[in-house]
Design a protein around this motif. Structure first.
Motif, short mmCIF file in Angstrom:
data_model
loop_
_atom_site.label_atom_id
_atom_site.label_comp_id
_atom_site.label_asym_id
_atom_site.label_seq_id
_atom_site.Cartn_x
_atom_site.Cartn_y
_atom_site.Cartn_z
N ALA A 227 1.08 -1.21 0.42
CA ALA A 227 0.15 0.12 0.05
C ALA A 227 0.74 1.19 -0.32
CB ALA A 227 -1.09 0.55 1.22
N ALA A 228 2.24 1.15 0.53
CA ALA A 228 3.03 2.55 0.73
C ALA A 228 3.86 2.21 -0.72
CB ALA A 228 3.60 2.52 2.18
N GLY A 229 3.59 1.65 -1.16
CA GLY A 229 5.22 1.17 -2.14
C GLY A 229 5.97 1.77 -2.04
N ALA A 230 6.59 1.26 -0.71
CA ALA A 230 7.79 1.12 -0.12
C ALA A 230 8.59 -0.06 -0.89
CB ALA A 230 8.07 0.87 0.90
N SER A 231 9.76 0.79 -1.23
CA SER A 231 11.44 -0.68 -1.73
C SER A 231 11.86 -0.79 -0.52
CB SER A 231 12.07 0.52 -2.10
OG SER A 231 13.02 1.31 -1.92
N ARG A 232 12.29 -0.32 0.76
CA ARG A 232 12.48 -0.66 2.37
C ARG A 232 11.18 -0.66 3.38
NH1 ARG A 232 17.85 3.52 1.78
NH2 ARG A 232 15.48 4.87 0.87
N SER A 233 11.99 -1.66 4.36
CA SER A 233 10.98 -1.57 5.35
C SER A 233 11.85 -1.36 6.34
CB SER A 233 9.04 -2.60 5.50
OG SER A 233 10.07 -3.38 5.15
N LEU A 234 11.79 -1.24 7.75
CA LEU A 234 11.91 -1.60 9.36
C LEU A 234 10.53 -1.47 10.05
CD1 LEU A 234 13.46 -1.40 11.76
CD2 LEU A 234 13.75 0.99 11.56
N ALA A 235 10.22 -2.74 10.45
CA ALA A 235 9.48 -3.17 11.28
C ALA A 235 9.83 -3.04 12.98
CB ALA A 235 8.70 -3.83 10.73
N LEU A 236 9.39 -2.44 14.31
CA LEU A 236 9.55 -3.46 15.19
C LEU A 236 8.39 -2.86 16.20
CD1 LEU A 236 12.41 -1.49 16.32
CD2 LEU A 236 11.15 -0.13 17.36
N VAL A 246 12.29 -6.27 12.24
CA VAL A 246 12.15 -6.43 11.16
C VAL A 246 13.37 -5.64 9.62
CG1 VAL A 246 11.14 -8.42 9.11
CG2 VAL A 246 10.77 -8.32 12.28
N LEU A 247 13.83 -5.74 9.15
CA LEU A 247 14.40 -5.50 8.47
C LEU A 247 14.48 -5.98 6.53
CD1 LEU A 247 17.36 -4.19 9.47
CD2 LEU A 247 15.93 -2.13 8.88
N LYS A 248 12.99 -4.67 5.81
CA LYS A 248 13.55 -5.25 3.69
C LYS A 248 13.80 -4.44 2.99
CE LYS A 248 9.82 -7.77 1.31
NZ LYS A 248 8.40 -8.01 1.02
N GLY A 249 14.89 -5.00 2.32
CA GLY A 249 15.33 -4.61 1.22
C GLY A 249 16.69 -2.82 1.72
N ALA A 250 16.74 -3.66 2.84
CA ALA A 250 18.07 -2.38 3.04
C ALA A 250 18.86 -3.12 2.13
CB ALA A 250 18.12 -2.99 4.70
N ASP A 251 19.88 -2.43 2.04
CA ASP A 251 21.90 -2.41 1.75
C ASP A 251 22.25 -3.96 1.97
OD1 ASP A 251 24.20 -2.21 0.45
OD2 ASP A 251 24.82 -1.05 1.04
N PRO A 252 22.72 -4.84 0.82
CA PRO A 252 23.22 -5.91 1.35
C PRO A 252 24.07 -6.56 1.63
CG PRO A 252 22.73 -6.28 -0.87
CD PRO A 252 22.32 -4.81 -0.42
#
Length: 324
Positions: A227-236, A246-252
């Protein structure tokens, strides 16, 4: 657009274990434990997470704050016997807190000062409406949408998120408080069994049901990302005494620490945007490696500081001898 989604939610210990077990099986996600050395009420905890500083600095302990004395006096002066009749307390002396009524800026205010726009959804605060780079849809508005349309909290948040971001395509960061999947917010009361070492499989629960409940939380996070059209996310995801980031899409190429703290989110978000960390944030980004190599790299600096203090004291002694 390279948009970032930040989600904060509270869960109980059982849910925390379930999410941790599912995240470990996902190759597209990275996680690290969150330590909560001090346990506060939900309002204070949210303030700590969103400002990145301790409660004695952000001073967010209640959602209600005193009105300015000038406003109270003006309201009393404009009151007539008709309007005040039946009112025992007279003009309201309390008001709901806005995101500016704090001892430290919220993360969206820090981003705005660096030219990054934010869209904030479902925070129990009155919108400040003093910065064009920040749009806030408070919990009261989310509840109103739920009631009018007869939908669940997540569906209301998703609709608000899509509509708001369509109107504000320049938004760089979407910030959402996700209600507890079991309904309401998990209690912040301390549980002695809830520690970082207890995030493994739940021996008393049924594995299939546990996996399904853990996957449900992550599925909700995925829907928010879409919904946010996010390429990266951080969930606390915060439990009673511990949590998971939980991190998604961060620099590998970026490594995560072995653990982090509940007030590390602002530093991490600034890091995701490539922004330097301000001096008033003590918690470091979750993406900076915290291993023996990094520790050994910091040791020379510590010796330099000690040497500087020693040299400084020598100078003071020499000056004192000269004066004698």
């Amino acid at each position: 657009m390279n948009r970032v989604l930040f989600v904060v939610t509270s869960v109980d210990l059982d849910q925390l274990r379930q999410v941790n077990a599912v995240v470990e099986q996902r190759e597209d996600l990275r996680s690290l434990p969150i330590r909560r050395p001090s346990i506060y009420d939900p309002t204070t905890t949210l303030g700590t997470v969103l400002t990145g500083v301790d409660p004695f600095r952000h001073e967010i302990h209640t959602l209600l704050v005193p009105r300015p004395e000038a406003e109270v006096e003006e309201a009393e002066a404009s009151e007539t016997p008709e309007t005040s009749e039946g009112s025992e307390a007279g003009p309201r002396r309390l008001q709901f807190r806005t995101s500016r009524m704090t001892g430290a800026p919220f993360i969206w205010n820090r981003l705005a000062s660096r030219g990054i726009s934010s869209f904030v959804v479902n925070m129990p605060l009155t919108p400040a409406q003093d910065d064009d780079r920040v749009a806030e849809v408070p919990t009261a508005m989310v509840n109103r949408v739920m009631k009018q349309r007869g939908i669940e909290p997540l569906e209301a948040i998703l609709g608000i998120l899509r509509g708001g971001l369509d109107q504000r395509p320049e938004t760089g960061c979407a910030i959402v408080r996700l209600p507890n999947p079991k309904g309401g917010d998990a209690s912040d009361e301390a549980d002695e069994s809830d520690d970082l070492g207890d995030l493994g499989d739940d021996e008393t629960g049924e594995p299939v049901e546990a996996a399904e409940r853990g996957a449900e939380i992550l599925e909700q996070l995925g829907r928010l990302e879409d919904a946010a059209g996010a390429s990266r996310s951080l969930a606390l995801i915060l439990g009673p005494r511990a949590g998971i980031a939980v991190l998604k899409g961060a620099d590998p190429e970026a490594r995560t620490r072995s653990y982090s703290l509940q007030h590390s989110a602002p530093s991490t978000l600034l890091d995701l945007f490539g922004e330097p960390m301000p001096a008033d944030l003590s918690a470091r980004s979750m993406l900076v490696a915290d291993d023996a190599g990094a520790e050994s790299a910091r040791r020379p600096a510590a010796r330099d500081r000690k040497s500087t203090r020693l040299n400084s004291s020598h100078a003071n002694i020499s000056y004192a001898v000269f004066c004698l």
